[in-house]
Scaffold this motif. Structure first.
Motif, PDB file in Angstrom:
ATOM      1  N   THR A  71       0.832  -1.212   0.000  1.00 20.70           N
ATOM      2  CA  THR A  71       0.000   0.000   0.000  1.00 20.70           C
ATOM      3  C   THR A  71       0.865   1.261   0.000  1.00 20.70           C
ATOM      4  N   GLU A  72       2.177   1.069   0.148  1.00 19.00           N
ATOM      5  CA  GLU A  72       3.088   2.215   0.236  1.00 19.00           C
ATOM      6  C   GLU A  72       4.050   2.283  -0.955  1.00 19.00           C
ATOM      7  N   PHE A  73       3.752   1.527  -2.014  1.00 21.31           N
ATOM      8  CA  PHE A  73       4.714   1.433  -3.101  1.00 21.31           C
ATOM      9  C   PHE A  73       4.646   2.621  -4.057  1.00 21.31           C
ATOM     10  N   ILE A  74       5.717   2.746  -4.841  1.00 17.17           N
ATOM     11  CA  ILE A  74       5.751   3.671  -5.975  1.00 17.17           C
ATOM     12  C   ILE A  74       6.170   2.858  -7.195  1.00 17.17           C
ATOM     13  N   TRP A  75       5.705   3.285  -8.374  1.00 16.60           N
ATOM     14  CA  TRP A  75       6.089   2.561  -9.593  1.00 16.60           C
ATOM     15  C   TRP A  75       7.466   3.001 -10.059  1.00 16.60           C
ATOM     16  N   GLY A  76       8.175   2.066 -10.709  1.00 21.24           N
ATOM     17  CA  GLY A  76       9.461   2.401 -11.303  1.00 21.24           C
ATOM     18  C   GLY A  76       9.269   3.139 -12.612  1.00 21.24           C
TER      19      GLY A  76
END
Length: 400
Positions: A65-70
């Motif tokens: 829920t805390e991710f960012i896309w590359g």
């Protein structure tokens, strides 16, 4: 009944990611993983595996829920600031799983804006849980809570790994002895009756064994030649070689029978020393286990265990020091006893050869110790030169 397939664990992760990540960082991650497992099993510590599983599942859900896309929009990363915030509010088991050193290593491997590839964390969690589960399964076969004997480990392999194989080996007992022989050899424990559970698990050798079973069950190519050691095909080749040498069919190999080892490529002095440094029967013969030690020493010549094996073989005086006299003796025999099919070479000068070998080992007037030999990057070239004619001739004609 269809046999359940074992899924590859930690080794697959590294093999898949090594192409796009710095080798040094990957090695550091492997060392960090091993240290983590050592900590888990130190002092016979036992964790509640089910509790760890539950905590890990909840933690991974929170990560996602805390991710960012590359940049490509295909890889999920968690920024280190968010990860540290999550860790602060996580159970102690998760905090122990991801100490500062491991987090730093994961950042180096990912190499993307102070963030970590979430896949790395997921695989680390899986691997540690798998190690915990393996530890629990090993305990009934252990002599105590900290060590396991070679016989106990053979029983474990027979009970837990052989039944997983779609194509079971011809002799399951021999396969178990083969696999355990390699494990004990690579853990530098061939002369010991037991190994520590923490050393066994932190080595990831059992995971390599699982990876081989998974690859053979699914007709896959093993991603790393190093883990090919445990395949049934490799075991079959070793057993076949042993049986071909055992001409009197008594289950052990005599010095005379070993003369034909690898078509006579290995010189008589080295073969004689193999008998002298191995545990042999009263008749002076090698059993299958001692033969596996020799095969492992040759196949994995770039390992520390192989370096120690060969050092012991060439330490004719048995004083723990390899000196100029011993090197000269081995070189003389090697140069003067080339097989008939090898082209004669009258240009071999023993003084020059001995000098080259001394330089190779950076030999001082007192010789080199086992530790110095193991740490020398040229030890595998040195041992090949003095043990078998193929490497000897290859080295002698390297500039032709």
């Amino acid at each position: 009944m269809t046999k359940p397939l074992l899924k590859p664990m930690y080794p697959t992760l590294i093999s898949n990611m090594i192409a796009k990540r710095n080798d040094e960082a990957v090695n550091e991650f492997e060392r960090s993983f091993n240290c983590r497992v050592l900590e888990i099993f130190a002092d016979n510590r036992r964790l509640n595996v089910e509790e760890l599983k539950h905590d890990s599942e909840e933690f991974v859900k929170s990560l996602k829920t805390e991710f960012i896309w590359g940049e490509t929009g295909k890889t999920k990363y968690v920024p280190i600031t968010r990860l540290l915030k999550l860790l602060k509010n996580s159970p102690q088991s998760i905090q122990d799983l991801l100490p500062h050193k491991t987090v730093t290593t994961l950042v180096k491997i990912t190499n993307f804006n102070l963030a970590i590839d979430i896949t790395l964390i997921e695989e680390l969690v899986k691997t540690v849980i798998h190690a915990e589960e393996t530890y629990v399964k090993l305990l009934p076969y252990a002599e105590n809570g900290t060590e396991i004997s070679s016989y106990g480990l053979q029983d474990f392999v027979s009970a837990h790994y052989v039944p997983q194989m779609i194509e079971e080996p011809e002799r399951a007992d021999y396969y178990s002895a083969y696999a355990v022989g390699i494990i004990f050899f690579l853990l530098d424990s061939r002369r010991r009756e037991n190994v520590y559970l923490k050393d066994l698990l932190s080595s990831t050798l059992l995971m390599h064994l699982e990876l081989c079973i998974h690859a053979e069950n699914n007709c896959l190519e093993t991603p790393d030649i190093d883990v090919f050691r445990f395949t049934v095909a490799q075991f079959r080749n070793t057993l076949y070689e042993f049986r071909c040498l055992d001409t009197d069919r008594n289950g052990v190999l005599s010095p005379t029978e070993m003369t034909f080892f690898r078509e006579g490529l290995f010189n008589a002095v080295f073969i004689q020393r193999v008998f002298e440094i191995s545990m042999v029967y009263e008749s002076g013969c090698l059993d299958f286990k001692a033969f596996v030690d020799l095969v492992a020493a040759i196949r994995f010549r770039h390992t520390m265990a192989s370096a120690k094996y060969h050092f012991e073989a060439f330490d004719f005086k048995g004083d723990g020091i390899l000196d100029e006299d011993e090197i000269r003796t081995a070189a003389c025999f090697q140069a003067q006893a080339l097989p008939e099919y090898a082209p004669s070479d009258d240009n071999v000068n023993i003084d020059i050869v001995t000098g080259e070998l001394k330089d190779m080992l950076r030999l001082n007037k007192n010789g080199v110790s086992s530790k110095e030999f193991v740490n020398n990057r040229m030890n595998s070239t040195f041992t090949g030169f003095l043990s078998n004619y193929s490497d000897f001739l290859k080295y002698e004609r390297r500039e032709q």
